[in-house]
Design an enzyme around this catalytic site. Structure first.
Site, PDB file in Angstrom:
ATOM      1  N   HIS A 243      45.249  33.414  29.705  1.00  0.00           N
ATOM      2  CA  HIS A 243      44.522  32.608  30.692  1.00  0.00           C
ATOM      3  C   HIS A 243      43.968  31.364  29.999  1.00  0.00           C
ATOM      4  O   HIS A 243      43.532  31.427  28.848  1.00  0.00           O
ATOM      5  CB  HIS A 243      43.397  33.435  31.322  1.00  0.00           C
ATOM      6  CG  HIS A 243      42.791  32.768  32.512  1.00  0.00           C
ATOM      7  ND1 HIS A 243      41.927  31.701  32.399  1.00  0.00           N
ATOM      8  CD2 HIS A 243      42.963  32.982  33.838  1.00  0.00           C
ATOM      9  CE1 HIS A 243      41.582  31.303  33.614  1.00  0.00           C
ATOM     10  NE2 HIS A 243      42.203  32.058  34.512  1.00  0.00           N
TER      11      HIS A 243
ATOM     12  N   GLU B 174      49.035  28.059  36.356  1.00  0.00           N
ATOM     13  CA  GLU B 174      47.645  27.742  36.667  1.00  0.00           C
ATOM     14  C   GLU B 174      47.255  26.436  35.983  1.00  0.00           C
ATOM     15  O   GLU B 174      46.784  26.447  34.837  1.00  0.00           O
ATOM     16  CB  GLU B 174      46.725  28.861  36.166  1.00  0.00           C
ATOM     17  CG  GLU B 174      46.983  30.206  36.798  1.00  0.00           C
ATOM     18  CD  GLU B 174      45.720  31.052  36.827  1.00  0.00           C
ATOM     19  OE1 GLU B 174      45.415  31.585  37.892  1.00  0.00           O
ATOM     20  OE2 GLU B 174      45.032  31.151  35.803  1.00  0.00           O
TER      21      GLU B 174
HETATM   22  P1  PGA Z   1      40.007  29.979  40.867  1.00  0.00           P
HETATM   23  O1  PGA Z   1      40.488  30.646  39.482  1.00  0.00           O
HETATM   24  O2  PGA Z   1      40.765  30.671  41.963  1.00  0.00           O
HETATM   25  O3  PGA Z   1      38.525  30.245  40.920  1.00  0.00           O
HETATM   26  O4  PGA Z   1      40.340  28.536  40.781  1.00  0.00           O
HETATM   27  C1  PGA Z   1      41.841  30.929  39.272  1.00  0.00           C
HETATM   28  C2  PGA Z   1      42.065  31.517  37.925  1.00  0.00           C
HETATM   29  O5  PGA Z   1      41.408  31.100  36.955  1.00  0.00           O
HETATM   30  O6  PGA Z   1      42.919  32.412  37.784  1.00  0.00           O
END
Ligand code: PGA
Length: 246
Positions: free
Chosen positions: A90, A159
């Site tokens: 992540h 992401e």
């Molecule tokens: P968010 O986070 O939906 O709050 O933007 C997504 C993530 O970090 O996986």
């Protein structure tokens, strides 16, 4: 493959957060794979309180098999405790805890060795996108994070860092461009799995995201901390019925 709806509670939950799970409805999740990633300290509570349609995920995994690594939780320990998925790489781990793609590759290997299904996150910064180098960057990040783990089953979450925690998230065309590349790269590495999008996914925008042909699911941060998570799953279900799976 079933569509995947994953939640990530990050370091934003408490014992009380579990209360809303009782108000989720099974039919919202029917035919989907779904998990929520909890901090390790709450895995035992998740085992007792998660409804049957929700799998338990870890937010991170130790990169070693076992040993003198104070504070780490290994893939074997997670599997022993009914954890089925693990988010790895992540951007918050990469940015705040100095995780390199090489370290992420070690974690991926541990997941695969112990039967934990990895959800590998990749994403570019805003600067990288404005420089127009995001495709090269993402390819490199994916290649290095996969390490030698070809011929494996891994779900990949796109992401973009600039979309996480933002108001609107990435646009449909931006997500589609990257998701198509990720599918191609996965095929070239012999990796099978789903391509997810994460970054400000909400009940409002999820229908247009899941309608993207090369998107197989979503990873939800903030909106997974309450009943909106059920509404998001319901919309993924509804949209998935209207398109053929990849
Ligand atoms: P968010 O986070 O939906 O709050 O933007 C997504 C993530 O970090 O996986």
């Amino acid at each position: 493959m079933k569509k995947l709806v994953g939640g990530n509670w990050k370091e934003c939950c408490s014992k009380d957060t579990f209360k809303f799970l009782g108000r989720l409805r099974e039919e919202q999740f029917a035919g989907l794979d779904a998990f929520i990633a909890v901090p390790s300290i709450y895995i035992a509570q998740a085992r007792h309180e998660f409804p049957a349609f929700l799998r338990i995920a870890a937010q991170d995994v130790g990169r070693h098999e076992a040993g003198t690594y104070t504070g780490e939780v290994s893939a074997a320990m997670l599997r022993e405790n009914a954890v089925e998925y693990a988010i790895i790489g992540h951007s918050e781990r990469r940015t705040h805890f100095g995780e390199s793609s090489q370290m992420v590759a070690q974690k991926l290997k541990q997941c695969l060795q112990h039967g934990l299904r990895p959800v590998l996150c990749v994403g570019e910064t805003a600067d990288c996108r404005s420089a127009g180098t995001h495709i090269e960057f993402l390819h490199e990040q994916l290649r290095d994070s996969l390490g030698g783990c070809s011929d494996s089953s891994v779900d990949i979450a796109y992401e973009p860092l600039w979309a996480i925690g933002s108001v609107l998230g990435a646009g449909v065309a931006q997500i589609q461009e990257v998701a198509e590349h990720i599918h191609d790269w996965m095929a070239s590495y012999g990796v099978s799995g789903r391509v997810l999008y994460g970054g400000a996914v909400t009940e409002k925008n999820v229908t247009s995201i899941i309608a993207i042909r090369s998107i197989d699911g979503v990873l939800v941060g903030n909106a997974s901390l309450g009943e909106e998570f059920g509404a998001i799953a319901h919309k993924v279900r509804a949209a998935a019925c209207g398109k053929s799976s990849n």
